[in-house]
Structure formats: C-alpha cells, structure tokens
Design a protein around this motif. Structure first.
Motif, short mmCIF file in Angstrom:
data_model
loop_
_atom_site.label_atom_id
_atom_site.label_comp_id
_atom_site.label_asym_id
_atom_site.label_seq_id
_atom_site.Cartn_x
_atom_site.Cartn_y
_atom_site.Cartn_z
N GLY A 21 11.97 -3.57 3.13
CA GLY A 21 11.61 -4.53 2.08
C GLY A 21 10.12 -4.62 1.82
O GLY A 21 9.69 -5.33 0.90
N THR A 22 9.31 -3.88 2.58
CA THR A 22 7.84 -3.95 2.46
C THR A 22 7.37 -3.60 1.04
O THR A 22 6.63 -4.35 0.41
N PHE A 23 7.83 -2.46 0.53
CA PHE A 23 7.35 -2.00 -0.77
C PHE A 23 7.97 -2.81 -1.90
O PHE A 23 7.33 -3.03 -2.93
N LEU A 24 9.20 -3.27 -1.69
CA LEU A 24 9.84 -4.14 -2.68
C LEU A 24 9.06 -5.44 -2.83
O LEU A 24 8.83 -5.93 -3.94
N ASN A 25 8.64 -5.99 -1.69
CA ASN A 25 7.83 -7.23 -1.73
C ASN A 25 6.54 -7.02 -2.49
O ASN A 25 6.12 -7.88 -3.26
N TRP A 26 5.91 -5.87 -2.29
CA TRP A 26 4.64 -5.60 -2.97
C TRP A 26 4.85 -5.44 -4.47
O TRP A 26 4.09 -5.98 -5.28
N LEU A 27 5.90 -4.70 -4.87
CA LEU A 27 6.19 -4.53 -6.30
C LEU A 27 6.51 -5.88 -6.95
O LEU A 27 6.10 -6.15 -8.08
N ARG A 28 7.22 -6.70 -6.19
CA ARG A 28 7.53 -8.04 -6.71
C ARG A 28 6.24 -8.84 -6.89
O ARG A 28 6.05 -9.52 -7.91
N ARG B 55 -8.47 2.98 -0.29
CA ARG B 55 -7.58 2.17 0.54
C ARG B 55 -7.01 0.95 -0.18
O ARG B 55 -6.36 0.10 0.43
N GLU B 56 -7.24 0.86 -1.48
CA GLU B 56 -6.86 -0.33 -2.23
C GLU B 56 -5.37 -0.64 -2.12
O GLU B 56 -4.97 -1.75 -1.76
N TYR B 57 -4.51 0.35 -2.44
CA TYR B 57 -3.07 0.11 -2.43
C TYR B 57 -2.58 -0.19 -1.02
O TYR B 57 -1.82 -1.14 -0.80
N LEU B 58 -2.99 0.64 -0.07
CA LEU B 58 -2.51 0.48 1.30
C LEU B 58 -2.84 -0.90 1.85
O LEU B 58 -1.98 -1.59 2.40
N GLU B 59 -4.07 -1.32 1.69
CA GLU B 59 -4.48 -2.60 2.25
C GLU B 59 -3.81 -3.77 1.52
O GLU B 59 -3.48 -4.78 2.16
N GLU B 60 -3.60 -3.62 0.24
CA GLU B 60 -2.91 -4.69 -0.51
C GLU B 60 -1.46 -4.82 -0.07
O GLU B 60 -0.96 -5.93 0.13
N ILE B 61 -0.78 -3.68 0.10
CA ILE B 61 0.62 -3.70 0.55
C ILE B 61 0.72 -4.35 1.93
O ILE B 61 1.60 -5.19 2.19
N MET B 62 -0.18 -3.98 2.83
CA MET B 62 -0.15 -4.55 4.18
C MET B 62 -0.49 -6.04 4.16
O MET B 62 0.12 -6.83 4.89
N GLN B 63 -1.42 -6.44 3.32
CA GLN B 63 -1.80 -7.84 3.23
C GLN B 63 -0.66 -8.70 2.68
O GLN B 63 -0.36 -9.76 3.22
N VAL B 64 -0.03 -8.20 1.61
CA VAL B 64 1.08 -8.94 1.00
C VAL B 64 2.21 -9.17 2.01
O VAL B 64 2.87 -10.22 2.02
N THR C 156 3.37 5.42 1.42
CA THR C 156 2.08 5.60 0.79
C THR C 156 1.09 6.01 1.87
O THR C 156 1.32 5.75 3.05
N ALA C 157 0.02 6.66 1.45
CA ALA C 157 -1.00 7.10 2.41
C ALA C 157 -2.38 6.98 1.79
O ALA C 157 -2.54 7.08 0.57
N HIS D 287 -6.09 10.05 8.08
CA HIS D 287 -5.18 9.54 7.07
C HIS D 287 -4.27 8.49 7.70
O HIS D 287 -3.79 8.68 8.82
N GLU D 288 -4.06 7.41 6.97
CA GLU D 288 -3.17 6.34 7.44
C GLU D 288 -1.95 6.30 6.54
O GLU D 288 -2.07 6.22 5.33
N TRP D 289 -0.78 6.38 7.16
CA TRP D 289 0.49 6.42 6.43
C TRP D 289 1.28 5.15 6.71
O TRP D 289 1.43 4.74 7.87
N LEU D 290 1.80 4.55 5.66
CA LEU D 290 2.71 3.41 5.79
C LEU D 290 4.06 3.87 5.26
O LEU D 290 4.19 4.18 4.07
N ILE D 291 5.05 3.96 6.15
CA ILE D 291 6.34 4.55 5.79
C ILE D 291 7.46 3.55 6.08
O ILE D 291 7.55 3.02 7.19
N GLU D 292 8.26 3.30 5.06
CA GLU D 292 9.43 2.43 5.23
C GLU D 292 10.65 3.31 5.46
O GLU D 292 10.99 4.13 4.61
N PHE D 293 11.26 3.16 6.62
CA PHE D 293 12.40 3.98 6.98
C PHE D 293 13.71 3.25 6.71
O PHE D 293 13.87 2.09 7.05
N GLU D 294 14.61 3.97 6.07
CA GLU D 294 15.97 3.48 5.96
C GLU D 294 16.67 3.67 7.29
O GLU D 294 17.48 2.86 7.73
#
Length: 494
Positions: free
Chosen positions: A457-464, A482-491, A391-392, A405-412
């Motif tokens: 597992g970052t985005f999975l945790n947020w969806l959960r 920045r609502e989604y990004l900050e919430e994902i990082m906070q969670v 997400t960005a 722009h701030e990007w949060l990327i989960e790498f496999e």
C-alpha cells in the motif's frame, strides 16, 4: 584565442545563417555516401525536404548502418574513413552504444570544443595564470573492436586523448600511458604519484571520478585540502553529470573563493555547449559551428512515431525539447536522448533538463528503466518474489561516504532472501550496463544497492496523497534526484 572569440561572436549574432550554411555543407559532403544516395542528398536538399525524407532515428534504428561501419565498411553514413568509435551505455538492445567518430568530428567538434572552452575562460578571466601550469584530466580507456581489430573503441575521453595534437599533450598531465590505463585502482595510484609534484592549474572531468581522485591525493599526501598540494589551481571544467550535488564537496576540498567552475555539454556524439558567462552555473552557450545541425522535438510530441521537429528559429524560452542532431560523423536526425531548455534566444543558451526516459546518471552510470526492469525481473525469478511497484534514486557522495542507489520496492510476495535479491539485482545491472559496472568496480564510486522492502500500500498511499489515483498516473521507476523517493517515504512514515 581572440580570433576565435570573434568567430563565436559571429554565430551569436547570425545563428540561423551559420546553421543553414553548416547544414548545406553536411549534405554536400555526404551526398555520395550510401545514406546520402538513399535520401537524395545530391539534389540540393532543403531543410524542409530533409525533414520530409530522412527519418528521425534512435540508436537502435541506426545501428544496422553503424554495425557495418564497425565491421570495416566505409562510405555508409559518412565519406571519410572512420577508425574510431566512442562507447557509451544507455541502449535497450545491447550492453553499450558505439558512436562513430570521424576525423572531422574530432577536429571540428571535440577539439574545437576544448579550444573554445579555454578561449571563453580566458575571455572571462583575462588575468588567468592557467598556462603557467598543467591541466589534469581523467580519461577512460580504449581497445580494438571485437567486430574488427582495425577499429578502436573506447570512452570518448580516451578517443580524444589518444588523438591529441602535440601542443595539447605537452600542457596536460598525467602522461597518456597512465591516463588511458583501464584498471581504475591502479590508474588512480599512478595518477596520484605522477600528478602531485606537478603545478596543476586546472582539472577537467566527471565530478564523481575527479572527487575520488582528489580524496585519494589527500589521503596519500596527508594534506588538509587540495590547495596545499596545488596552490595555483584555479579551474575545474566539468560535465556528464549534474554538478549541483557535488558543488559543496568541491568547495570543501578546494577552499578558495578564486576557484572557478565551468560547465560543458560534451557527449560521445559531440560537443554541444560551453558556459560563457559568470555566475550562470549550468547555463551554456549552444555551439553552432561544430559540424552539428540541430533540430528540436517538443517534449509533449516525443512519443509520436515521426514527430515534427523545430529548427533553431522556431524554439521558445523555457520549454523542454528533445535534442535531434545531424553530425559530421554521419549521425542523421539522431535522437541523442537528452532534453534541453532554452534560457536565452539571443544568443542561444541552454540548460540540460534531463533525459527522454527516466534514468539515474548521478555518477555517469546511465541506468535506464529497461536496465532496472530487467534486473528486477531476474532478482524476482531468483528469489521467488513478486513485486507490485518500485522506485530508485541516487545516494549522493558525501565527504566520508561513497555514493550508491537506493531502491524502494513493494513486494506482493516477499523474496526468499532480501540479501540474495539485492545481489542478483546488482549483478544483473553490471552484466547489462557497462558504465554501471565500471562505477561498481571494487566499490570505488558506487556501493552495492540499498534495497528497502516497502509495506503493501506504500505507493498507493503516495499516489492518493498526490491526487493521482487511477487513470494513467504511475510511479516514476527511476529518478536522478531524491525528490520522489524521499516524498514517498515521508508520506508513509518510513
């Protein structure tokens, strides 16, 4: 100006009659064009028949006809000669969109919008001293089309400025040769040099670029705030990006309770709305006599192949609609890509609620999901990485910092170098999106992206956490806040 207020009051009072009359005029004028003949415009087409026969079009679907006009063919979409095109980004199949600008759209839409903006402001503030000084506006640039040197293309602001009537040119600054320069750094320095000695009473432009100019003026002059440079400054007319994140920045740099801010909704495709009340911030009167016929798609029906549109008399308060326009430049049932929400039905007032796709447009860069996904793919290929989610969001301007722009990327699979990954991401966005590239020039408004590698597992945790595991729930790729990004990082405690 008083006469024009009477005209505005007329469409406030009789909105449906004004739109119906305008629709008939558009159809009649275009009946002998190639498009008009194809869809039977000469048969006294009703609104219902128009909606049955004429398809709703995206830019990509309308482009074959637009391209022919770009190459010099006339009477394809609109009968009068088209020599100008407004260029903007956001298309999925090309670096830029080219929007036809007819003489009618210049005179009866863009210029009319500019004049109405002044009329409405004077009506709100009859004691104004606006006309004792000059208006400062930051334009873009234009150049001949690559497809046809007789056709000129550029930012809509540049198209408007180049064709301004003499009276309008006389009350603005800087001179045209500076306003239309294409080298941004050089333009800024020249603008500072020329405009500082002027008695500037109003500003108009995109908040991002206007703020950059004002900061440079303070650096050069050594003044503490802009009122020390222009003591009679009273108005900033702004549009193109949301003003909310910039409001405090402007209050700090222009510390006056007498400073006024006026929101407008002007785009390459037309001028659609003007703030006509005090204290409403981003709420605007929908302008109904500008050669633009409006239709509205309920947002939950937007993805249907040919959704049923609503006319102005069918809309409801508080609901989101995708905007569909038919214009006096030959855009027929065109999906502009914006979503709006009605805040009043008598008269019709709107707020821009977003875009029909996820996007980032905090600085006028208009980065869409397709841009982001292409850039991510190239960055992965270049660094042998595999991603699972991303997400960005924007990093907003602060008084001592540039935006980005701030990007949060989960790498496999982690990239061989995160620095290299970031570079390719940035380079690709600049290649495929001309507006992003312009904002990135020499880090003037946008710095290089800030990329975080998120733990697995970052985005999975947020969806959960949101109760949205499974089904069709997904992570928003891009967001203009920045609502989604900050919430994902906070969670995730990041």
């Amino acid at each position: 100006m008083k006469k024009r207020i009477d005209d505005i009051d007329l469409f406030r009072k009789y909105p449906h009659e004004v739109q119906q009359e305008l629709f008939k005029g558009l159809i009649s004028k275009a009946k002998n064009t190639e498009w008009g003949k194809k869809y039977g415009y000469g048969e006294g087409l009703s609104v219902d028949k128009f909606r049955e026969r004429v398809p709703i079009s995206t830019y990509e679907e309308l482009y074959p006809s637009i391209e022919r006009v770009l190459k010099g063919e006339q009477n394809v979409l609109w009968p009068t000669k088209i020599d100008w095109f407004a260029k903007s980004s956001g298309t999925t199949n090309a670096r830029s969109k080219y929007i036809p600008v007819s003489p009618e759209s210049l005179e009866d839409c863009h210029y009319k919008g500019g004049k109405d903006m002044l009329s409405l402001y004077v009506n709100l503030y009859p004691e104004t001293k606006l006309f004792t000084g000059k208006g400062l506006s930051i334009g873009g640039s234009h150049r001949p089309s690559e497809l046809n040197p007789k056709i000129s293309c550029g930012d809509v602001s540049a198209v408007i400025m180049q064709n301004l009537p003499i009276w309008a040119e006389a009350i603005r600054t800087p001179p045209l040769k500076i306003a239309l320069m294409d080298k941004w750094e050089e333009k800024i320095e020249k603008m500072v040099e020329v405009t500082v000695p002027e008695n500037v009473t109003s500003l108009s432009g995109v908040p991002t670029w206007t703020y950059v100019l004002l900061k440079r003026i303070l650096e050069v002059t050594g003044k503490k705030n802009i009122l020390e440079v222009w003591p009679n400054l009273e108005l900033f007319t702004h549009g193109a990006v949301a003003f909310g994140p910039y409001r405090q920045l402007f209050r700090d740099i222009i510390p006056s309770t007498k400073m006024n801010y006026l929101e407008v909704y002007n785009a390459s495709e037309g001028f659609f709305g003007i703030q006509d009340q005090l204290g409403t911030e981003d709420e605007m009167l929908l302008m109904l006599d500008y050669g633009v016929y409006y239709e509205f798609i309920p947002i939950d029906q937007f993805d249907e192949e040919q959704p049923k549109t609503l006319t102005l008399d069918q809309v409801e308060l508080g609901k989101n609609y995708a905007l569909v326009i038919s214009t006096n430049a030959g855009l027929w049932r065109y999906k502009i890509g914006d979503t709006i929400r009605f805040t009043s039905l008598s008269p019709y007032r709107i707020k821009i609620s977003g875009r029909t796709k996820h996007y980032i447009n905090a600085f006028g860069e208009e980065v869409i999901v397709e841009n982001a996904e292409e850039a991510i793919t190239k960055a992965c290929n270049a660094t042998n990485a595999i991603i699972s989610n991303f997400t960005a969001a924007p990093i907003y301007l602060e008084s001592d910092k540039r935006g980005g722009h701030e990007w949060l990327i989960e790498f496999e699979k982690e990239p061989s170098s995160l620095q290299r990954f970031t570079q390719v991401l940035d380079d690709t966005l600049r290649e495929i999106n001309s507006d992003y590239d312009a904002k990135r020039q020499n880090d003037i408004a946008l710095e290089k992206p800030l990329v975080h590698a998120a733990p697995q597992g970052t985005f999975l945790n947020w969806l959960r956490h949101k109760g949205k595991l499974g089904g069709q729930n997904k992570v928003p790729r891009l967001s203009n806040n920045r609502e989604y990004l900050e919430e994902i990082m906070q969670v995730n405690g990041l």
